[in-house]
Design a protein around this motif. Structure first.
Motif, PDB file in Angstrom:
ATOM      1  N   ALA A  12       0.828  -1.212   0.000  1.00  0.00           N
ATOM      2  CA  ALA A  12       0.000   0.000   0.000  1.00  0.00           C
ATOM      3  C   ALA A  12       0.860   1.258   0.000  1.00  0.00           C
ATOM      4  CB  ALA A  12      -0.928   0.000   1.215  1.00  0.00           C
ATOM      5  N   LEU A  13       0.228   2.352  -0.439  1.00  0.00           N
ATOM      6  CA  LEU A  13       0.878   3.648  -0.479  1.00  0.00           C
ATOM      7  C   LEU A  13       0.074   4.648   0.335  1.00  0.00           C
ATOM      8  CD1 LEU A  13       3.069   5.541  -1.708  1.00  0.00           C
ATOM      9  CD2 LEU A  13       1.464   5.940  -3.597  1.00  0.00           C
ATOM     10  N   VAL A  14       0.746   5.363   1.252  1.00  0.00           N
ATOM     11  CA  VAL A  14       0.134   6.451   2.008  1.00  0.00           C
ATOM     12  C   VAL A  14       0.807   7.746   1.576  1.00  0.00           C
ATOM     13  CG1 VAL A  14      -0.172   7.506   4.290  1.00  0.00           C
ATOM     14  CG2 VAL A  14      -0.516   5.040   3.992  1.00  0.00           C
ATOM     15  N   GLU A  15      -0.015   8.699   1.103  1.00  0.00           N
ATOM     16  CA  GLU A  15       0.457  10.033   0.761  1.00  0.00           C
ATOM     17  C   GLU A  15      -0.317  11.000   1.649  1.00  0.00           C
ATOM     18  OE1 GLU A  15       1.195  10.459  -3.765  1.00  0.00           O
ATOM     19  OE2 GLU A  15      -0.423   8.986  -3.501  1.00  0.00           O
ATOM     20  N   ASP A  16       0.360  11.530   2.657  1.00  0.00           N
ATOM     21  CA  ASP A  16      -0.311  12.373   3.656  1.00  0.00           C
ATOM     22  C   ASP A  16       0.622  13.483   4.085  1.00  0.00           C
ATOM     23  OD1 ASP A  16      -1.746  13.499   5.695  1.00  0.00           O
ATOM     24  OD2 ASP A  16      -1.990  11.672   6.854  1.00  0.00           O
ATOM     25  N   PRO A  17       0.541  14.651   3.409  1.00  0.00           N
ATOM     26  CA  PRO A  17      -0.328  14.990   2.294  1.00  0.00           C
ATOM     27  C   PRO A  17       0.266  14.518   0.961  1.00  0.00           C
ATOM     28  CG  PRO A  17       0.987  16.906   2.830  1.00  0.00           C
ATOM     29  CD  PRO A  17       1.338  15.814   3.829  1.00  0.00           C
ATOM     30  N   VAL A  18      -0.543  14.603  -0.093  1.00  0.00           N
ATOM     31  CA  VAL A  18      -0.075  14.293  -1.437  1.00  0.00           C
ATOM     32  C   VAL A  18       0.971  15.334  -1.827  1.00  0.00           C
ATOM     33  CG1 VAL A  18      -0.764  14.177  -3.869  1.00  0.00           C
ATOM     34  CG2 VAL A  18      -2.236  13.186  -2.096  1.00  0.00           C
ATOM     35  N   GLY A  19       2.095  14.873  -2.362  1.00  0.00           N
ATOM     36  CA  GLY A  19       3.143  15.780  -2.823  1.00  0.00           C
ATOM     37  C   GLY A  19       4.162  16.105  -1.757  1.00  0.00           C
ATOM     38  N   PRO A  20       5.198  16.840  -2.139  1.00  0.00           N
ATOM     39  CA  PRO A  20       6.249  17.198  -1.193  1.00  0.00           C
ATOM     40  C   PRO A  20       5.725  18.068  -0.051  1.00  0.00           C
ATOM     41  CG  PRO A  20       6.983  17.569  -3.446  1.00  0.00           C
ATOM     42  CD  PRO A  20       5.515  17.292  -3.503  1.00  0.00           C
ATOM     43  N   SER A  21       6.230  17.799   1.150  1.00  0.00           N
ATOM     44  CA  SER A  21       5.862  18.582   2.334  1.00  0.00           C
ATOM     45  C   SER A  21       6.902  18.301   3.414  1.00  0.00           C
ATOM     46  CB  SER A  21       4.473  18.186   2.851  1.00  0.00           C
ATOM     47  OG  SER A  21       4.521  16.912   3.473  1.00  0.00           O
ATOM     48  N   PHE A  22       6.779  18.991   4.549  1.00  0.00           N
ATOM     49  CA  PHE A  22       7.690  18.717   5.662  1.00  0.00           C
ATOM     50  C   PHE A  22       7.502  17.303   6.196  1.00  0.00           C
ATOM     51  CE2 PHE A  22       3.896  20.394   7.690  1.00  0.00           C
ATOM     52  CZ  PHE A  22       3.748  19.624   8.837  1.00  0.00           C
ATOM     53  N   LEU A  23       6.348  16.665   5.928  1.00  0.00           N
ATOM     54  CA  LEU A  23       6.116  15.282   6.347  1.00  0.00           C
ATOM     55  C   LEU A  23       6.737  14.281   5.374  1.00  0.00           C
ATOM     56  CD1 LEU A  23       2.358  15.665   7.317  1.00  0.00           C
ATOM     57  CD2 LEU A  23       4.273  15.436   8.879  1.00  0.00           C
ATOM     58  N   ASP A  24       6.975  14.717   4.145  1.00  0.00           N
ATOM     59  CA  ASP A  24       7.504  13.842   3.094  1.00  0.00           C
ATOM     60  C   ASP A  24       8.199  14.722   2.054  1.00  0.00           C
ATOM     61  OD1 ASP A  24       8.009  11.858   1.204  1.00  0.00           O
ATOM     62  OD2 ASP A  24       5.923  11.700   0.561  1.00  0.00           O
ATOM     63  N   PRO A  25       9.442  15.147   2.344  1.00  0.00           N
ATOM     64  CA  PRO A  25      10.131  16.075   1.446  1.00  0.00           C
ATOM     65  C   PRO A  25      10.235  15.601  -0.004  1.00  0.00           C
ATOM     66  CG  PRO A  25      11.302  15.923   3.526  1.00  0.00           C
ATOM     67  CD  PRO A  25      10.225  14.873   3.548  1.00  0.00           C
ATOM     68  N   SER A  26      10.349  14.289  -0.233  1.00  0.00           N
ATOM     69  CA  SER A  26      10.459  13.782  -1.608  1.00  0.00           C
ATOM     70  C   SER A  26       9.110  13.787  -2.324  1.00  0.00           C
ATOM     71  CB  SER A  26      11.015  12.354  -1.610  1.00  0.00           C
ATOM     72  OG  SER A  26      10.025  11.435  -1.148  1.00  0.00           O
ATOM     73  N   GLY A  27       8.027  13.738  -1.559  1.00  0.00           N
ATOM     74  CA  GLY A  27       6.699  13.694  -2.152  1.00  0.00           C
ATOM     75  C   GLY A  27       6.338  12.354  -2.761  1.00  0.00           C
ATOM     76  N   ARG A  28       7.112  11.336  -2.485  1.00  0.00           N
ATOM     77  CA  ARG A  28       6.821  10.022  -3.078  1.00  0.00           C
ATOM     78  C   ARG A  28       5.885   9.170  -2.230  1.00  0.00           C
ATOM     79  NH1 ARG A  28       9.090   5.580  -1.388  1.00  0.00           N
ATOM     80  NH2 ARG A  28      10.692   5.609   0.195  1.00  0.00           N
ATOM     81  N   GLY A  29       5.589   9.610  -1.023  1.00  0.00           N
ATOM     82  CA  GLY A  29       4.692   8.852  -0.158  1.00  0.00           C
ATOM     83  C   GLY A  29       5.445   7.791   0.625  1.00  0.00           C
ATOM     84  N   HIS A  30       4.672   6.967   1.294  1.00  0.00           N
ATOM     85  CA  HIS A  30       5.211   5.918   2.166  1.00  0.00           C
ATOM     86  C   HIS A  30       4.614   4.599   1.683  1.00  0.00           C
ATOM     87  CE1 HIS A  30       6.296   9.348   4.646  1.00  0.00           C
ATOM     88  NE2 HIS A  30       5.056   9.764   4.447  1.00  0.00           N
ATOM     89  N   ARG A  31       5.466   3.709   1.166  1.00  0.00           N
ATOM     90  CA  ARG A  31       4.984   2.471   0.569  1.00  0.00           C
ATOM     91  C   ARG A  31       5.353   1.267   1.415  1.00  0.00           C
ATOM     92  NH1 ARG A  31       2.511   1.094  -3.793  1.00  0.00           N
ATOM     93  NH2 ARG A  31       2.973   2.990  -4.957  1.00  0.00           N
ATOM     94  N   GLY A  32       4.362   0.397   1.627  1.00  0.00           N
ATOM     95  CA  GLY A  32       4.583  -0.838   2.364  1.00  0.00           C
ATOM     96  C   GLY A  32       4.476  -0.632   3.859  1.00  0.00           C
ATOM     97  N   HIS A  33       4.276  -1.715   4.560  1.00  0.00           N
ATOM     98  CA  HIS A  33       4.043  -1.660   6.007  1.00  0.00           C
ATOM     99  C   HIS A  33       5.198  -1.016   6.776  1.00  0.00           C
ATOM    100  CE1 HIS A  33       0.559  -4.773   6.371  1.00  0.00           C
ATOM    101  NE2 HIS A  33       0.347  -3.879   5.422  1.00  0.00           N
ATOM    102  N   ASP A  34       6.443  -1.269   6.361  1.00  0.00           N
ATOM    103  CA  ASP A  34       7.575  -0.691   7.093  1.00  0.00           C
ATOM    104  C   ASP A  34       7.573   0.829   6.997  1.00  0.00           C
ATOM    105  OD1 ASP A  34       8.428  -3.199   7.906  1.00  0.00           O
ATOM    106  OD2 ASP A  34      10.026  -3.338   6.406  1.00  0.00           O
TER     107      ASP A  34
END
Length: 145
Positions: free
Chosen positions: A42-64
């Motif tokens: 699965a993929l979690v994008e929270d928020p969608v796109g680059p942000s301070f939570l996910d600078p790359s904007g690629r999201g978080h994939r897989g359980h790990d």
């Protein structure tokens, strides 16, 4: 549950059930129960796109990676309140128009207006969670006790 206020259509739908289960697990602080709702890739994008939570904007994939997202951000919130003002369920998706009110351990609060899109597989497991919200708008609502 008092921390989920559902002011939206609520006809039964697999993605809507997954959305409710996800919110319930988050409110309860149950990481493992939350992770079990997701398909292995699965993929979690929270928020969608680059942000301070996910600078790359690629999201978080897989359980790990999704578990690491929980540890870094979800677990830092002491209390969540979800208000769902509208919900659109069709195909294998459900889009919820939501306001999430978060309270930090120090009593600070922040309000996140968003659209949460859940996609599920044939077994009802979440294959993607895409949270559309603007971090700057949310940060502008931050109040300190």
């Amino acid at each position: 549950m008092d921390n989920i206020i559902w002011n939206a259509p609520d006809a039964d739908h697999p993605a809507r059930r997954a959305a409710r289960a996800s919110m319930t697990a988050v409110i309860s602080g149950r990481k493992e129960a939350w992770l079990k709702l997701f398909a292995p890739d699965a993929l979690v994008e929270d928020p969608v796109g680059p942000s301070f939570l996910d600078p790359s904007g690629r999201g978080h994939r897989g359980h790990d990676e999704i578990g690491a997202f929980w540890d870094a951000f979800v677990s830092a919130i002491a209390d969540f309140r979800f208000t769902i003002s509208d919900s659109f369920a069709n195909g294998n998706c459900c889009a919820n128009v939501a306001t999430i009110t978060t309270t930090m351990g120090d009593g600070s609060t922040m309000t996140i207006d968003c659209v949460l899109v859940y996609t599920v597989d044939e077994e009802g497991l979440i294959t993607s969670l895409r949270a559309h919200w603007e971090p700057d708008r949310a940060m502008a609502t931050l109040t300190k006790p």
